[in-house]
Design a protein around this motif. Structure first.
Motif, short mmCIF file in Angstrom:
data_model
loop_
_atom_site.label_atom_id
_atom_site.label_comp_id
_atom_site.label_asym_id
_atom_site.label_seq_id
_atom_site.Cartn_x
_atom_site.Cartn_y
_atom_site.Cartn_z
N ILE A 266 0.82 -1.21 0.00
CA ILE A 266 0.00 0.00 0.00
C ILE A 266 0.86 1.27 0.00
CG2 ILE A 266 -1.78 1.31 1.26
CD1 ILE A 266 -2.82 -1.30 0.00
N CYS A 267 1.81 1.35 0.92
CA CYS A 267 2.58 2.60 1.05
C CYS A 267 4.07 2.47 0.73
CB CYS A 267 2.42 3.16 2.45
SG CYS A 267 3.23 2.18 3.72
N GLY A 268 4.58 1.23 0.65
CA GLY A 268 5.98 1.03 0.30
C GLY A 268 6.95 1.00 1.48
N ILE B 197 -6.84 -0.59 4.72
CA ILE B 197 -7.02 0.03 3.40
C ILE B 197 -7.14 -1.06 2.34
CG2 ILE B 197 -5.84 1.37 1.60
CD1 ILE B 197 -4.72 3.13 3.90
N ASP B 198 -6.29 -2.08 2.43
CA ASP B 198 -6.34 -3.18 1.47
C ASP B 198 -7.67 -3.93 1.59
OD1 ASP B 198 -4.83 -4.90 -0.52
OD2 ASP B 198 -5.37 -6.39 1.01
N LEU B 199 -8.14 -4.18 2.80
CA LEU B 199 -9.42 -4.85 3.00
C LEU B 199 -10.55 -4.04 2.37
CD1 LEU B 199 -11.15 -7.07 4.22
CD2 LEU B 199 -11.19 -5.76 6.37
N ALA B 200 -10.51 -2.72 2.52
CA ALA B 200 -11.53 -1.86 1.92
C ALA B 200 -11.52 -1.98 0.39
CB ALA B 200 -11.32 -0.40 2.34
N HIS B 201 -10.33 -2.09 -0.19
CA HIS B 201 -10.23 -2.29 -1.64
C HIS B 201 -10.93 -3.58 -2.06
CE1 HIS B 201 -7.62 1.05 -2.75
NE2 HIS B 201 -6.83 0.75 -1.73
N LEU C 138 -13.33 -5.21 -0.40
CA LEU C 138 -14.76 -5.13 -0.15
C LEU C 138 -15.49 -4.26 -1.18
CD1 LEU C 138 -14.76 -4.86 3.74
CD2 LEU C 138 -15.27 -6.87 2.33
N ARG C 139 -14.81 -3.24 -1.70
CA ARG C 139 -15.41 -2.40 -2.74
C ARG C 139 -15.35 -3.05 -4.12
NH1 ARG C 139 -12.40 2.37 -0.64
NH2 ARG C 139 -10.93 1.81 -2.26
N GLY C 140 -14.55 -4.08 -4.26
CA GLY C 140 -14.43 -4.76 -5.54
C GLY C 140 -13.37 -4.13 -6.44
N ASP C 141 -12.45 -3.38 -5.87
CA ASP C 141 -11.40 -2.73 -6.67
C ASP C 141 -10.45 -3.73 -7.32
OD1 ASP C 141 -12.48 -0.33 -5.88
OD2 ASP C 141 -10.95 0.08 -4.36
N TYR C 142 -10.35 -4.94 -6.79
CA TYR C 142 -9.41 -5.93 -7.31
C TYR C 142 -10.09 -6.93 -8.25
CZ TYR C 142 -6.22 -4.29 -3.64
OH TYR C 142 -5.41 -3.55 -2.83
N ARG C 143 -11.27 -6.64 -8.72
CA ARG C 143 -11.97 -7.58 -9.60
C ARG C 143 -11.29 -7.64 -10.97
NH1 ARG C 143 -15.21 -3.15 -9.09
NH2 ARG C 143 -15.48 -1.95 -10.99
N ILE C 144 -11.50 -8.75 -11.64
CA ILE C 144 -10.98 -8.94 -12.98
C ILE C 144 -12.12 -8.66 -13.94
CG2 ILE C 144 -10.02 -10.59 -14.61
CD1 ILE C 144 -8.82 -12.06 -12.18
#
Length: 49
Positions: free
Chosen positions: A5-7, A25-29, A31-37
């Motif tokens: 996330i931040c390096g 922050i990663d969990l929120a990504h 849950l929002r579906g930001d990592y969908r294909i």
């Protein structure tokens, strides 16, 4: 290993993240579906009468 996330360097307690904040922050990504294909929508089965 760096936090994805931040390096910053990863903390063993929150691995692979550096802190609880970055893990959340990663969990929120997720849950929002930001990592969908992206792909074609799945068609629903037609109802048989």
């Amino acid at each position: 290993m760096a936090c994805p996330i931040c390096g910053k360097p990863a903390d063993e307690k929150y691995r692979p993240f550096c802190s609880r904040r970055c893990a959340d922050i990663d969990l929120a990504h997720w849950l929002r579906g930001d990592y969908r294909i992206p792909g074609e929508p799945i068609a629903e089965k037609e109802k048989e009468d």
